[in-house]
Write a protein that holds these residues in place. Sequence first.
Motif, mmCIF file in Angstrom:
data_model
loop_
_atom_site.group_PDB
_atom_site.id
_atom_site.type_symbol
_atom_site.label_atom_id
_atom_site.label_comp_id
_atom_site.label_asym_id
_atom_site.label_seq_id
_atom_site.Cartn_x
_atom_site.Cartn_y
_atom_site.Cartn_z
ATOM 1 N N THR A 188 0.990 -1.404 -0.019
ATOM 2 C CA THR A 188 0.091 0.161 -0.006
ATOM 3 C C THR A 188 0.827 1.246 0.097
ATOM 4 O OG1 THR A 188 -1.851 -1.151 1.190
ATOM 5 C CG2 THR A 188 -1.747 1.259 1.176
ATOM 6 N N THR A 192 1.104 4.270 -2.978
ATOM 7 C CA THR A 192 0.608 5.541 -2.645
ATOM 8 C C THR A 192 0.895 6.613 -3.561
ATOM 9 O OG1 THR A 192 0.187 5.093 -0.256
ATOM 10 C CG2 THR A 192 0.268 7.478 -0.709
ATOM 11 N N VAL A 195 -1.214 4.797 -7.541
ATOM 12 C CA VAL A 195 -2.349 3.948 -7.832
ATOM 13 C C VAL A 195 -3.737 4.647 -7.326
ATOM 14 C CG1 VAL A 195 -3.399 1.710 -7.536
ATOM 15 C CG2 VAL A 195 -0.855 1.647 -7.933
ATOM 16 N N PHE A 196 -3.550 5.090 -5.959
ATOM 17 C CA PHE A 196 -4.571 5.902 -5.244
ATOM 18 C C PHE A 196 -4.127 6.958 -4.634
ATOM 19 C CE2 PHE A 196 -2.900 2.903 -2.320
ATOM 20 C CZ PHE A 196 -3.340 3.589 -0.967
ATOM 21 N N LEU A 197 -5.193 7.883 -4.212
ATOM 22 C CA LEU A 197 -4.896 9.105 -3.356
ATOM 23 C C LEU A 197 -5.544 8.650 -1.948
ATOM 24 C CD1 LEU A 197 -5.826 11.842 -5.849
ATOM 25 C CD2 LEU A 197 -3.502 11.184 -5.120
ATOM 26 N N THR A 202 -6.642 13.252 0.366
ATOM 27 C CA THR A 202 -8.051 13.729 -0.372
ATOM 28 C C THR A 202 -8.812 14.391 0.399
ATOM 29 O OG1 THR A 202 -7.814 11.731 -1.609
ATOM 30 C CG2 THR A 202 -9.878 12.473 -1.565
ATOM 31 N N THR A 269 -8.737 4.709 7.021
ATOM 32 C CA THR A 269 -8.262 5.039 5.545
ATOM 33 C C THR A 269 -7.133 6.099 5.737
ATOM 34 O OG1 THR A 269 -10.516 5.037 4.772
ATOM 35 C CG2 THR A 269 -8.869 6.124 3.432
#
Length: 270
Positions: A188, A192, A195-197, A202, A269
């Motif tokens: 993960t 970071t 692939v995703f915020l 966010t 999260t």
Amino acid sequence: MNDLISIAGLATSLALVGVAATISLWQRLGLHRQILWAAVRALVQLLLVGAALSLLLEPGRSLAWSWLWTAAMVAYAGDVARRRAPEFPRIMALTITAFAAAAAITLGVVFGFRVLPLEARTLVPIAGMMVGNSMTATVLAARRLVEELRDKRDEVEARLALGQPSSQAARPYVRAALRSALTPQIETTKATGLVFLPGAMTGLILAGVAPVQAVRLQAVVMFLVLASVSTTTVVVTLGLLRRVFTTDHRLLPLPRPQQTSHGSTGPATT
């Protein structure tokens, strides 16, 4: 920013839960009731926490209440571990010890070196990130260790018969358990930003914070989570190791995991 999400907007977003429930009905997964219950439960819990945090963050409120909240989160994490892994005796005390150690290290660095100011608005969310993201990993590490020792009992006892102490005989299986628990967080961390915020960054950007500032805070949270997961898993694993061997280095009978239906408390999260 107080009107970022209105009550009407929140109500409208519940349609997204309906999408998940509809897919469950369409594919006959039998999960629609669980989806609806999980959404309602999460919403109620979040509203209660929001109300409590509003009181906690009032000007002039003593920081002692925030520390009390943090202690309650650690205690609750121990109770979650007990319910998720009831086959392990005294795992609640062991988990609380692990989170206390992680808190001393991570919060000590973040607030001791003034990476963030020690205030209620920083202490409670940061502690929540630490506990929430580490909870699943600690139970996973405990279960994987017991699984390794149980399934490879002959190998362990052969090592013991050769004169190795229990700590040395179990070392390969401790490593396997730690790798299993730490790998998801490592993956993960590597993904970071590409692939995703992550959620913290966010949320800050949605609240109007400059992206660079949001990225800095997210990096601090990410490093804190990595340290807390590493600390809690190693404390739980080594602590459990002392309980599955006798003082004269004999491996005790090991339980099989029990299937439980308790509500999950998934990772926060980051």
